[in-house]
Write an enzyme that holds these catalytic residues in place. Structure first.
Site, short mmCIF file in Angstrom:
data_model
loop_
_atom_site.label_atom_id
_atom_site.label_comp_id
_atom_site.label_asym_id
_atom_site.label_seq_id
_atom_site.Cartn_x
_atom_site.Cartn_y
_atom_site.Cartn_z
N ASP A 50 0.81 -1.21 0.00
CA ASP A 50 0.00 0.00 0.00
C ASP A 50 0.85 1.28 0.00
O ASP A 50 1.89 1.33 0.66
CB ASP A 50 -0.90 0.04 1.24
N HIS A 52 -1.00 4.66 -0.37
CA HIS A 52 -1.95 5.56 0.30
C HIS A 52 -1.56 7.04 0.24
O HIS A 52 -1.54 7.73 1.27
CB HIS A 52 -2.17 5.13 1.75
N ASP A 78 -3.97 0.15 -3.61
CA ASP A 78 -4.15 1.18 -2.58
C ASP A 78 -3.14 2.31 -2.75
O ASP A 78 -2.35 2.61 -1.86
CB ASP A 78 -4.11 0.58 -1.16
N ASP A 81 -5.98 7.62 -1.15
CA ASP A 81 -6.68 7.78 0.13
C ASP A 81 -5.71 7.88 1.31
O ASP A 81 -4.60 7.40 1.25
CB ASP A 81 -7.67 6.64 0.40
N ARG A 82 -6.20 8.45 2.37
CA ARG A 82 -5.48 8.63 3.64
C ARG A 82 -4.39 9.70 3.56
O ARG A 82 -4.44 10.67 4.27
CB ARG A 82 -4.84 7.33 4.12
N ASN A 110 -8.47 -2.21 -2.86
CA ASN A 110 -9.87 -1.94 -2.49
C ASN A 110 -10.15 -0.44 -2.39
O ASN A 110 -11.31 -0.04 -2.37
CB ASN A 110 -10.23 -2.63 -1.17
N HIS A 111 -9.10 0.36 -2.33
CA HIS A 111 -9.34 1.81 -2.30
C HIS A 111 -9.50 2.40 -3.70
O HIS A 111 -9.91 3.55 -3.83
CB HIS A 111 -8.23 2.53 -1.55
N HIS A 160 -4.09 -7.82 -4.16
CA HIS A 160 -4.15 -6.82 -3.09
C HIS A 160 -4.61 -7.41 -1.76
O HIS A 160 -3.96 -7.26 -0.74
CB HIS A 160 -5.07 -5.66 -3.47
N ARG A 207 -14.32 -6.70 8.02
CA ARG A 207 -14.38 -5.51 7.16
C ARG A 207 -15.74 -5.36 6.49
O ARG A 207 -16.03 -4.32 5.91
CB ARG A 207 -13.33 -5.61 6.07
N HIS A 234 -2.67 -4.76 1.84
CA HIS A 234 -4.01 -4.59 2.42
C HIS A 234 -4.05 -4.44 3.93
O HIS A 234 -5.02 -3.94 4.49
CB HIS A 234 -4.88 -5.79 2.00
#
Lengths: 307, 852
Positions: A50, A52, A78, A81-82, A110-111, A160, A207, A234
């Site tokens: 990831d 991010h 990923d 995001d974040r 998944n993001h 992922h 989740r 992940h």
């Protein structure tokens, strides 16, 4: 579009015009549409987890692991995001992909979906940086084209999240029409959402999407497909990577000091021609702008406000 | 120090309870001494040689004694716990407080008289015990008969701490939940507060920081500190210290001040936060937060940014209401703190607090705006009747652009409001003249950005309530029409100038024109989103998430839909049924969609219709990206709209033939696959008419050309076709009885083989593309189709030796057979429906998820 110029701007975290993003995204669509759901990759290759939106750590990653000019990379998704530089991080990877199509494999995380990015930062980031969400839309279209996995020398499966009860063989993944928003269930969802855990069999994931799977499922998948290792991301790993199930699965995490506060270190996994695993760990460093000035990573404030 | 650990205490308590119980009858006669609390029955113990000694049973009172003789004895002073107003302790310094116990047998005999003084810590252990060590070092314990008695005396101690002896404290000690330790909670006591000296060095600041940090640990200390922060001008003091320190470059002081301010933020108190962002503090606070112990060698430049390059507070027209102005500023500053200054610092708890405050402020702003004349003045800029007045304004064009930005921002802000508030605000917008604004954006203004914002506004409003714009506009116009007939002019001037479309199609018509003419890809994407929202029969694309918003419309819109529609959709109480027009009927909605198919659809899909009519497929004004949008839209109306209505249109206009052509080689792969997916979705509808049409029109042909181009590759195209073929063979499996889970082999009274749409399609494809299929026998998904065909033929030969025709005829007889097949094999049908829905929703997600 001048790719080198764009790359330079990106490395400095500078604004990229909307038109540039658009044409970049279109070119990537054309490129990715020709890739398989499970891409074939040769050794030696470096697997990254990831990112991010931590642009500066992504730059560190390239620096510590040889750089895209010399090294082949698989990114396990990923990208966004974040962090505060989701757009720049993702576009940087797209530019590299365009420049070195055979050196970079991008797998969907998944993001990389419309729904998730609306909640976890990427959408807001674009809105703040451009005043509208066009660029987010362009990127989301590219998300839909990203591969679902990769296979290294027919021996290491990269994904992922993890396994799916609907996917016994790699061929089952090939039959997915991946160009869609990640569904809430089914094989495509599971590949991006599942986690390994100490469970006897397929179990509900906390989740709310994907499954938990244990050693049994991993062994079965490895044996059934004649592969040695599942490499996935992940999940945050404080030490950067974590092998499980007698080395049959590894989690790789490549965002050091995740969310600028978790205090973890990051890792990438290099697979050599003998399929030996070689981990490189790295820490978050003081980010710099393009001309070497230290900067504090932060969100860009909103545009002008009215009333 | 004090008697015992928790465990020890529990033992003691057990013993004492017993003792107390022995004398329980004797509590009737209360001693008639002057007291400030009700007498409460109690046993008194003192610790002697490490043993608690029972010194008697009596009645305990808390007493206040006046030292100054000129004042009357303050009887009610500390009597009731609540009465204390937390007022000035200085006025009460002339008092002493005692805990007094008089022997119940002999009221004149005092068993205990203990002064509350110094820094005695009183511990309330569990429910009925008060324990302390007095200033002479005696350990004393009072064991109350009832917890109420203990409450009363604890209340007394709290009052005494407040008003008489500030340095005493009361601590509650309870066994922790797991039973292994004890939990201490301060009830009252001295609070160490930060220094308020005008000059402070690092040592003092360090101490303040320490105190502030420690005070967050206990609710009592925290509340007292918050009280202090709000009452004193501590924040001003910090800002003064900061200004001096910055001037003198005292980095250590600066970092300490920053840590102090951050600690104050962790108090999570709304009043403190609001204080920090008001006019007189915000710059100081932001300045202090430019320093950060995490980056000790660096300084952020928030102030510089805010004052020079940063966002500007723009007033399109002067905002006359000062209160509103203050609210807007506060809102922005909090947002700036949240997003920029404190972004790495805030935890979820603090973040939520700020979000809550923001929501509150935004709600205030929204309701202000509805009452204030400000929006009316903004809207007047776009009113064609005001041309003359507006002409006198400077930068009218610029003002109009900014005005749209402003309105857009309002609508963005409104997204967080609760549904009723939203409805009110949107209604106000439309009533005040939103349509003039939209008309300006779409018909006069050519700037894509402005149009994007305008479209975004529409989307927000129609996603909330599909018919709001239309209804309010309708009401407004009919009212105006009633008043003055010649106002009909207005109707023409507000966007219906073409006169072709009916009132309810106006918005769709405008959006359609933009989609077909504007080349900006971003705007197009947005217009498509708006169109699909407007055309969605559920009235809301995020139904599952925000169902409560739109459920009232869902019911009314969901007419004539096929069985595939989700019946399980939650329908909460229709608490805002007043939102939609009460005389809105299914009939009206049906008219809405038939108007769409009559007036809008022929224009919207004209690039596809023209293609079929012989126009070349790659004319300059139909670019591939537009076609992708349109083909997705075809898929959308086929799967989501009333089947009969959409199918009639699609088939009559020959649209599927055009879509089929888009799969040909001269188009970009994205478009070719989008077209292929559209056929996949329509195929999954399992609709007899579509199936017959698609077979007889040979629309599938290009799929297999596409396949041959890619068959040697492993790419998205092959995956897509593999999925397509898999759907067909999977649907055939239950028919053939190959599925172990199905109750087949099919037993039928007739000699007929069940010919579902998919079986027929499979047969057709195998016949038509036999060469292709048999050329790639190693391709599993093609082999599956062949296998299915072979098994079908075998089955057919076995069951009905007379029927050897490969492809069944498509005539009316066949039709009835098909219908029968479908209705009889319920498992098959359900499986199909389920799969259709899943598939559809997946594809549908990708098409519409942008709206979430």
């Amino acid at each position: 579009m001048n790719l080198d110029h764009t790359l330079e701007l990106l490395r400095q975290g500078k604004h990229i015009p909307e038109e540039t993003v658009y044409s970049l995204c279109l070119e990537l669509q054309e490129l990715l549409i020709n890739e398989a759901n499970v891409s074939y990759v040769d050794t030696p290759v470096t697997i990254c987890g990831d990112i991010h939106g931590q642009l500066h750590d992504l730059l560190t990653l390239f620096e510590k692991s040889g750089g895209v000019e010399k090294t082949r990379y698989i990114f396990l998704g990923d990208f966004v995001d974040r962090g505060f530089y989701s757009l720049e991080s993702f576009l940087l990877l797209l530019c590299y992909k365009l420049r070195y199509p055979d050196r970079i494999t991008l797998i969907r995380g998944n993001h990389e979906t419309r729904q998730i990015t609306k909640v976890y930062g990427f959408y807001d980031e674009v809105l703040r940086k451009y005043g509208n969400c066009n660029v987010w839309r362009y990127c989301c279209e590219v998300f839909d084209y990203l591969s679902l996995g990769a296979i290294i020398n027919n021996k290491i499966f990269c994904v992922h999240g993890g396994l799916s009860p609907d996917v016994d063989t790699l061929d089952a993944i090939r039959g997915i029409d991946r160009k869609q928003e990640v569904p809430h269930e089914g094989p495509m969802c599971d590949l991006l959402w599942s986690d390994p855990d100490d469970v006897e069999t397929w179990s509900l994931s906390p989740r709310g999407a994907g499954f938990l799977f244990g050693k049994n499922e991993v062994d079965k998948f490895l044996h059934g497909n004649d592969i040695e290792l599942i490499a996935r991301a992940h999940q945050l790993v404080m030490e950067g990577y974590k092998e499980m199930f007698d080395g049959g699965l590894v989690t790789v995490w490549s965002a050091p000091n995740y969310c600028y506060r978790c205090g973890n270190i990051a890792a990438v996994l290099e697979i050599d021609d003998q399929l030996q695993r070689n981990y490189t760990i790295f820490e978050a460093v003081q980010p710099q702008d393009g001309v070497g000035n230290a900067i504090i990573p932060t969100k860009k404030p909103q545009m002008d406000y009215f009333l | 120090m004090f008697p015992g650990t928790a465990a020890e205490t529990r033992e003691e308590r057990a013993g004492m309870r017993q003792g107390g119980g022995e004398n329980s009858e004797a509590d009737a006669k209360g001693a008639s001494i002057c007291c400030d609390t009700e007498p409460k029955r109690v046993k008194v113990y003192v610790l002697e040689n490490n043993e608690w000694k029972d010194t008697g049973t009596g009645f305990c009172t808390g007493e206040i004694e006046e030292l100054r003789k000129d004042e009357p004895s303050g009887e009610s002073e500390a009597g009731e716990g609540e009465s204390g107003s937390g007022g000035e302790p200085s006025a009460e310094t002339g008092k002493c407080a005692f805990l007094v116990v008089n022997n119940e047998e002999c009221p004149a005999e005092t068993l205990l008289r203990s002064k509350l003084e110094g820094n005695i810590e009183y511990q309330r252990q569990e429910e009925t015990l008060i324990v302390w060590k007095d200033v002479d070092g005696h350990d004393i314990a009072l064991s109350f008969e009832e917890s109420v008695g203990c409450d009363t005396l604890c209340g007394f101690i709290v009052q005494v701490q407040r008003h008489v002896a500030n340095n005493i404290s009361l601590v509650a000690v309870r066994a922790s939940n797991n039973g292994t330790g004890s939990v201490h909670e301060i009830i009252a006591g001295p609070v160490s507060l930060p220094s308020v000296e005008k000059e402070q060095d690092t040592a003092t600041l360090m101490e303040s920081l320490k105190a502030l940090n420690e005070n967050t640990a206990y609710e009592y200390l925290k509340n007292e500190t918050i009280e202090f922060l709000l009452q004193s001008s501590y924040i001003d003091l910090l800002i003064n210290l900061f200004n001096k320190a910055e001037e003198n470059k005292q980095l250590k002081v600066l970092l300490l001040l920053s840590s102090i301010v951050k600690t104050l933020i962790l108090y999570s108190n709304r009043d403190i936060l609001e204080l920090m962002v008001d006019d007189s503090h915000v710059m100081g606070i932001i300045g202090i937060l430019e320093y950060d112990t995490e980056f000790p060698t660096m300084k952020a430049n928030h102030r510089h940014y805010l004052m020079t390059s940063g966002p500007i507070f723009k007033e399109v027209l002067p905002l006359k209401n000062a209160e509103l102005k203050e609210l807007v500023k506060k809102c922005f500053r909090l947002q700036f703190l949240k997003d920029v200054v404190l972004v790495r610092f805030l935890d979820d708890h603090n973040l939520n607090l700020i979000m809550d405050i923001l929501l509150d402020l935004e709600t205030c702003i929204m309701s202000f705006l509805q009452r204030d004349s400000f929006l009316d003045r903004i809207m007047a800029l776009y009113n064609p009747e005001n041309v003359k007045e507006n002409a006198e304004l400077d930068d009218l064009a610029e003002k109009k652009k900014d005005g749209i930005k402003l309105l857009h921002q309002c609508v963005q802000m409104s997204k967080n409001l609760d549904p009723m508030e939203k409805t009110n605000f949107y209604k106000a917008l439309v009533t005040k003249g939103l349509f003039n604004v939209l008309y300006y954006a779409f018909k006069m203004e050519t700037d894509s950005n402005t149009r994007i914002l305008a479209t975004d506004m529409i989307i927000a409003i129609i996603e909330h309530d599909l018919l709001l714009i239309q209804n309010v506009q309708h009401e407004k116009l009919s009212q105006e029409d009633d008043a003055v007939d010649m106002k009909n002019d207005k109707l023409a001037s507000s966007g219906n100038s073409s006169g072709e479309e009916t009132e309810d199609m106006k918005l769709l018509a405008v959006l359609t024109t933009i989609l077909l003419t504007d080349k900006s890809p971003g705007l197009r994407g947005q217009v498509v989103q708006a169109l699909t929202t407007l055309l969605h029969p559920d009235g809301c694309l995020e139904g599952a998430e925000r169902g409560y918003d739109n459920s009232h419309m869902l019911n009314k819109f969901n007419f004539g839909m096929g069985p595939d529609d989700d019946p399980g959709f939650a329908t909460p109480a229709d608490y805002k049924s007043d939102v939609t027009n009460p005389d809105l009927t299914d009939l009206q909605l049906k008219r809405y969609f038939s108007n769409f198919y009559e007036q809008i659809a022929p224009i919207l899909f004209s690039p596809l219709i023209d293609m079929k009519n012989g126009a070349t497929t790659t004319t300059a004004n139909t670019d591939e990206q537009l076609l992708i949008h349109l083909v997705k839209m075809v898929s959308f109306i086929c799967t989501e709209h009333n089947r009969m209505m959409s199918r009639t249109f699609i088939l009559e206009k020959g649209i599927l033939k055009s879509v089929s052509k888009l799969m040909e080689m001269n188009h970009i792969p994205q478009l070719r696959l989008t077209a292929l997916r559209t056929f996949k979705n329509i195929m999954c509808l399992n609709d007899n008419y579509y199936h017959r049409y698609m077979i007889s029109s040979d629309v599938y042909d290009p799929i297999f050309i596409l396949l041959e181009e890619n068959i040697k590759k492993d790419n998205l195209t092959v995956s897509c076709i593999q999925d397509f073929c898999k759907i067909i063979s999977n649907h055939c499996i239950p028919t053939l009885g190959l599925d172990n889970n199905s109750p087949s082999p099919i037993k039928r009274s007739t000699n007929q083989i069940k010919k579902s749409n998919f079986v027929i399609l499979n047969k057709y494809l195998v016949n038509r593309f036999f060469k292709v299929f048999s050329g790639y026998k190693d391709v599993l998904f093609l082999k599956d189709l062949l296998d299915v065909d072979e098994r079908l033929s075998n089955l057919e030969n076995n069951k009905n030796s007379s029927n050897t025709n490969g492809l069944p005829p498509f005539n009316d007889e066949e039709d009835t057979v098909n219908m029968e097949d479908i209705s009889m094999d319920s498992t098959d049908h359900e499986a199909n429906a389920g799969q259709n829905k899943r598939r559809r929703s997946a594809e549908y997600d990708s098409f519409t998820a942008e709206m979430t």
